[in-house]
Design a protein around this motif. Structure first.
Motif, short mmCIF file in Angstrom:
data_model
loop_
_atom_site.label_atom_id
_atom_site.label_comp_id
_atom_site.label_asym_id
_atom_site.label_seq_id
_atom_site.Cartn_x
_atom_site.Cartn_y
_atom_site.Cartn_z
N VAL A 181 60.78 44.41 49.76
CA VAL A 181 59.83 43.33 49.57
C VAL A 181 59.22 43.47 48.18
CG1 VAL A 181 57.69 42.25 50.40
CG2 VAL A 181 59.29 43.31 52.04
N ASN A 182 59.17 42.36 47.48
CA ASN A 182 58.54 42.32 46.17
C ASN A 182 57.20 41.61 46.34
OD1 ASN A 182 58.53 42.70 43.34
ND2 ASN A 182 59.26 40.60 43.02
N GLY A 183 56.15 42.38 46.34
CA GLY A 183 54.83 41.82 46.65
C GLY A 183 53.99 41.63 45.40
N ILE A 184 53.38 40.47 45.30
CA ILE A 184 52.58 40.16 44.11
C ILE A 184 51.22 39.65 44.55
CG2 ILE A 184 52.39 38.72 42.05
CD1 ILE A 184 55.47 38.46 42.13
N ASN A 185 50.19 40.37 44.17
CA ASN A 185 48.83 39.88 44.37
C ASN A 185 48.07 40.18 43.09
OD1 ASN A 185 46.18 40.51 46.86
ND2 ASN A 185 46.49 38.83 45.45
N HIS A 186 48.53 39.55 42.02
CA HIS A 186 47.83 39.78 40.75
C HIS A 186 46.89 38.60 40.47
CE1 HIS A 186 51.82 38.34 38.67
NE2 HIS A 186 51.23 37.38 39.28
N SER A 187 45.81 38.91 39.77
CA SER A 187 44.75 37.92 39.61
C SER A 187 44.03 38.14 38.30
CB SER A 187 43.76 38.05 40.75
OG SER A 187 42.96 39.20 40.56
N GLU A 188 43.03 37.30 38.10
CA GLU A 188 42.11 37.53 36.99
C GLU A 188 41.15 38.65 37.40
OE1 GLU A 188 39.80 33.95 36.64
OE2 GLU A 188 38.85 34.23 38.58
N ILE A 189 40.44 39.19 36.45
CA ILE A 189 39.40 40.18 36.78
C ILE A 189 38.26 39.42 37.46
CG2 ILE A 189 38.24 40.00 34.50
CD1 ILE A 189 37.78 43.08 34.73
N PRO A 190 37.80 39.89 38.62
CA PRO A 190 36.80 39.10 39.35
C PRO A 190 35.37 39.29 38.87
CG PRO A 190 37.53 40.96 40.68
CD PRO A 190 38.26 41.05 39.37
N THR A 191 35.16 39.99 37.78
CA THR A 191 33.79 40.33 37.38
C THR A 191 32.96 39.12 36.96
OG1 THR A 191 34.74 40.92 35.24
CG2 THR A 191 34.16 42.72 36.71
N ALA A 192 33.62 38.02 36.58
CA ALA A 192 32.84 36.84 36.23
C ALA A 192 32.15 36.29 37.48
CB ALA A 192 33.73 35.77 35.61
N HIS A 193 32.75 36.54 38.66
CA HIS A 193 32.15 36.07 39.92
C HIS A 193 31.17 37.10 40.48
CE1 HIS A 193 35.19 33.00 39.68
NE2 HIS A 193 36.09 33.93 39.53
N ARG A 194 31.59 38.38 40.46
CA ARG A 194 30.73 39.45 40.94
C ARG A 194 31.01 40.70 40.11
NH1 ARG A 194 29.31 35.57 43.61
NH2 ARG A 194 28.82 35.51 45.84
N ARG A 195 29.99 41.20 39.46
CA ARG A 195 30.15 42.39 38.60
C ARG A 195 30.64 43.61 39.37
NH1 ARG A 195 31.18 42.34 33.58
NH2 ARG A 195 30.96 44.59 33.71
N TRP A 196 30.15 43.77 40.61
CA TRP A 196 30.37 45.04 41.32
C TRP A 196 31.84 45.32 41.62
CZ3 TRP A 196 32.77 45.16 46.02
CH2 TRP A 196 32.80 43.97 46.77
N PHE A 197 32.71 44.31 41.55
CA PHE A 197 34.13 44.54 41.80
C PHE A 197 34.72 45.58 40.84
CE2 PHE A 197 34.10 40.69 44.36
CZ PHE A 197 35.06 40.98 45.32
N ALA A 198 34.08 45.71 39.68
CA ALA A 198 34.57 46.69 38.70
C ALA A 198 33.61 47.85 38.56
CB ALA A 198 34.79 46.01 37.35
N ASP A 199 32.82 48.09 39.61
CA ASP A 199 31.89 49.23 39.62
C ASP A 199 32.38 50.20 40.69
OD1 ASP A 199 29.85 51.02 40.15
OD2 ASP A 199 28.26 49.54 39.85
N LYS A 200 32.86 51.34 40.24
CA LYS A 200 33.50 52.27 41.16
C LYS A 200 32.56 52.70 42.30
CE LYS A 200 36.64 56.24 41.20
NZ LYS A 200 36.14 57.02 42.32
N SER A 201 31.29 52.86 42.00
CA SER A 201 30.38 53.36 43.03
C SER A 201 30.19 52.33 44.15
CB SER A 201 29.03 53.73 42.41
OG SER A 201 28.42 52.56 41.90
N LEU A 202 30.39 51.07 43.86
CA LEU A 202 30.20 50.03 44.87
C LEU A 202 31.52 49.52 45.45
CD1 LEU A 202 27.38 47.94 43.14
CD2 LEU A 202 27.16 49.44 45.15
N ALA A 203 32.54 49.47 44.62
CA ALA A 203 33.83 48.92 45.06
C ALA A 203 34.80 50.00 45.48
CB ALA A 203 34.45 48.07 43.95
N GLY A 204 34.56 51.23 45.05
CA GLY A 204 35.48 52.32 45.38
C GLY A 204 36.65 52.41 44.42
N GLY A 205 36.71 51.50 43.48
CA GLY A 205 37.82 51.48 42.53
C GLY A 205 37.89 50.11 41.90
#
Lengths: 325, 332
Positions: free
Chosen positions: B147-171
């Motif tokens: 299976v060739n799986g693709i779930n690539h996207s834009e960086i979601p930080t414009a919607h929510r900053r915490w998506f790129a905060d390791k302490s809140l998002a886990g990665g």
């Protein structure tokens, strides 16, 4: 200059057509398959030579379109006859063989061109050019697809014999390994998986490459689709942008044809669209460089490095572990 | 009788979609939402006409039957435990948690309080996914090579900053995206992931964030299938849509190319934030997912997506981080 083709299969025919556009004089072919050679000779109004030596004797450039395991001996023979060489990819089945071929041609003062044709497909060239121009910033993730069907041949199907073709990973995926390296530079690490059909030669592989300079790539290859289906795709993302192309779209002409076994299309070749035939472009380039003494855009060393990645992928598949280059 | 539902935290951007889904459901009353940040809370309350509770426990005191936990990943445990103590059935955003300890604690808490827990894997309710799943299970594709799986996207930080905060998002991208495809692979193939190899790095926003933004995985599953996942935040922020959800299933008897978001129009509109933009017209899988959550409460049965589904998918994401760090294949 006078050109002779050794081999008489699909690639010989494609190359014969390409040579016709170069200004070189295509004089003849030699092949163990006399019937096929006769057909090729009739189609292109060229001579059939009795054997390889006789062909070599009569030409300035020999174009080697035979199964991969025969490349080395033929290149060495051409070098000792002081003939320039165009040789189908993969350069060889083993790195050592490829090295010896390169050295022999260097020593003999003849040129060795490995026909890495994907570099002459316009969408691949343009993508590379856009990347090189900085249009998408620093490279991030490269995705390449090249999935086709099991090569069909009426007689001896050497593609399916890994001792002669290197198998799908070496024969088919080498294109994208080379292209990825053209984009991303030297590869540090390869991890690959391959699954084989329970019955028959079908197979599907995926390989992750990590480049020394940072970016990563996923190459997908296979003999897995129904006959006639050949899909290729490019997706190159960077810090400042993205390039997308897929053979599923953007075709200026779409055709859905039946093919009789043994015809050229029975080994899948991607359709380039209505631009110049990439096989003709690569031979025009090779011919121009041989005549002028200019360096090739894709060197035999590049061909060898692409083989190195392909062999690493095969090793990773066999061991189940990532392979460091 | 209407079912009273609440949303615990609006930190996850999906909460904005869920509130609309819930309002559209017959027999459901969206009581309100809780959100600790006052200015954000007021903003969402006004924007969506919802009752805002500054404290989670005040919302839980409303006597709800079910809650949607839409907090940051690392806060799932805290809110799920509170909800379970309040005897509320729980639907929580993916990934289930950022570590196995939290996930286990959530399970224990829900079991002790006799409430059901459902992981929000909306793609299971997507029609293209269901069609492909059926094709695989009925054997129409034969044995699956890969299976060739693709779930690539834009960086979601414009919607929510915490998506790129390791302490809140886990990665970063890996934590954000891997679980969706990992879950579908398990579900489609009735198999578990045995081995994970991953390259993860921050290739796209090295100066802006400190988490992984690029990721490629190659998995081996217990049924012999191999699968790649591209979880990268590799689409530009000016791409016509947030990104893609695709799976190409290559089988011995055939190949299926699934592009779940392929039902869209290309819109060229002056002044639009994305130009052109892809405007979807396919059915919303979130609606079907929430209907299943509500139905499971009504019918007093476990939901179709379980704690274990969320847990196993999270394990794949965590293994990817380990693989990338050790540059080796990680066995699960």
């Amino acid at each position: 200059m006078r050109v002779g083709i050794v081999g008489s299969g699909v690639m010989a025919e494609v190359h014969a057509r390409g040579w016709r556009t170069t200004g070189a004089e295509l004089v003849g072919c030699a092949s163990v398959n006399l019937e096929q050679a006769t057909r090729l000779a009739r189609q292109f109004e060229i001579r059939v030579y009795k054997n390889y030596s006789e062909l070599l004797h009569d030409v300035d450039i020999v174009d080697i379109c035979v199964p991969t395991h025969l490349h080395k001996d033929m290149v060495l023979q051409a070098a000792s006859a002081k003939r320039h060489v165009v040789c189908e990819k993969p350069i060889a089945l083993r790195l050592q063989d490829g090295l010896e071929m390169i050295e022999a041609c260097d020593k003999a003062g003849v040129r060795l061109f490995i026909a890495m044709v994907v570099r002459f497909f316009p969408q691949y060239r343009l993508s590379r050019e856009l990347v090189a121009r900085g249009q998408i910033g620093q490279l991030g993730v490269i995705r390449l697809k090249r999935v086709s069907f099991v090569p069909q041949k009426p007689g001896d199907n050497w593609y399916l014999d890994e001792t002669r073709s290197g198998g799908m990973v070496v024969d088919l995926m080498i294109h994208d390994f080379d292209y990825a390296r053209w984009l991303g530079g030297e590869v540090e690490r390869v991890y690959a998986r391959l699954n084989r059909a329970t019955d028959g030669p079908g197979q599907y592989a995926q390989a992750i490459l990590r480049f020394k300079s940072g970016p990563m790539a996923l190459a997908e290859g296979g003999w897995a689709y129904p006959p006639g289906v050949f899909r290729t795709a490019i997706d190159i993302s960077g810090t400042e942008g993205l390039i997308e192309w897929s053979s599923d779209e953007h075709a200026p002409v779409q055709s859905f044809m039946l093919h009789r076994p043994g015809e050229a299309a029975s080994v899948g070749l991607p359709i380039a669209g209505l631009s110049d035939d990439p096989y003709a472009l690569e031979l025009q380039h090779a011919y121009k460089c041989i005549q002028s003494g200019e360096p090739f855009e894709v060197t035999a060393h590049d061909g060898l490095e692409a083989l190195r990645i392909a062999l690493a992928a095969r090793e990773s598949i066999a061991t189940g572990k990532p392979v460091n280059l | 009788m209407t079912m009273r539902i609440g949303i615990l935290s609006f930190a996850h951007l999906h909460a904005e979609g869920y509130q609309a889904n819930l309002k559209n459901m017959a027999g459901v009353e969206l009581v309100g939402f809780s959100h600790e940040d006052a200015s954000e809370g007021r903003h969402f309350a006004e924007r969506y006409g919802l009752r805002w509770f500054p404290r989670h426990k005040d919302l839980l005191a409303e006597g709800l039957e079910g809650v949607l936990v839409c907090s940051e990943n690392a806060r799932h445990r805290e809110l799920v435990e509170m909800a379970a103590e309040a005897k509320c059935h729980v639907l929580y955003e993916k990934p289930i948690a950022t570590n196995p300890t939290d996930a286990q604690a959530m399970k224990t808490s829900c079991e002790r309080n006799g409430v059901h827990f459902m992981t929000a894997f909306p793609m299971r309710f997507d029609r293209s996914v269901q069609e492909v799943g059926a094709a695989i299970r009925e054997g129409r594709l034969g044995r699956i090579y890969g299976v060739n799986g693709i779930n690539h996207s834009e960086i979601p930080t414009a919607h929510r900053r915490w998506f790129a905060d390791k302490s809140l998002a886990g990665g970063g991208a890996a934590m954000d995206h891997i679980v969706h495809l990992a879950d579908l692979l398990r579900w489609f193939l009735s198999a578990e992931v045995l081995e994970v190899y991953a390259e993860l790095d921050n290739l796209f926003y090295p100066h802006a964030v400190e988490v992984d933004t690029a990721g490629l995985l190659l998995l081996s599953l217990s049924n012999g299938t191999q699968a790649s996942i591209d979880c990268s935040w590799s689409r530009p922020t000016w791409y016509p849509r947030w990104g893609h959800f695709k799976m190409e299933i290559v089988g011995e008897a055939g190949t299926v190319v699934m592009d779940s978001l392929a039902q869209y129009l290309t819109l060229y509109s002056s002044g639009a934030p994305r130009n052109p933009s892809w405007v979807g017209f396919g059915p919303d899988p979130n609606q079907a997912m929430l209907e299943e959550f509500v139905a499971s409460i009504q019918e007093k049965r476990p939901p179709s997506v379980t704690w274990n589904d969320g847990f196993q998918a999270m394990r794949v994401a965590l293994a990817a981080y380990e693989s990338s760090l050790t540059k080796s294949v990680v066995a699960l």
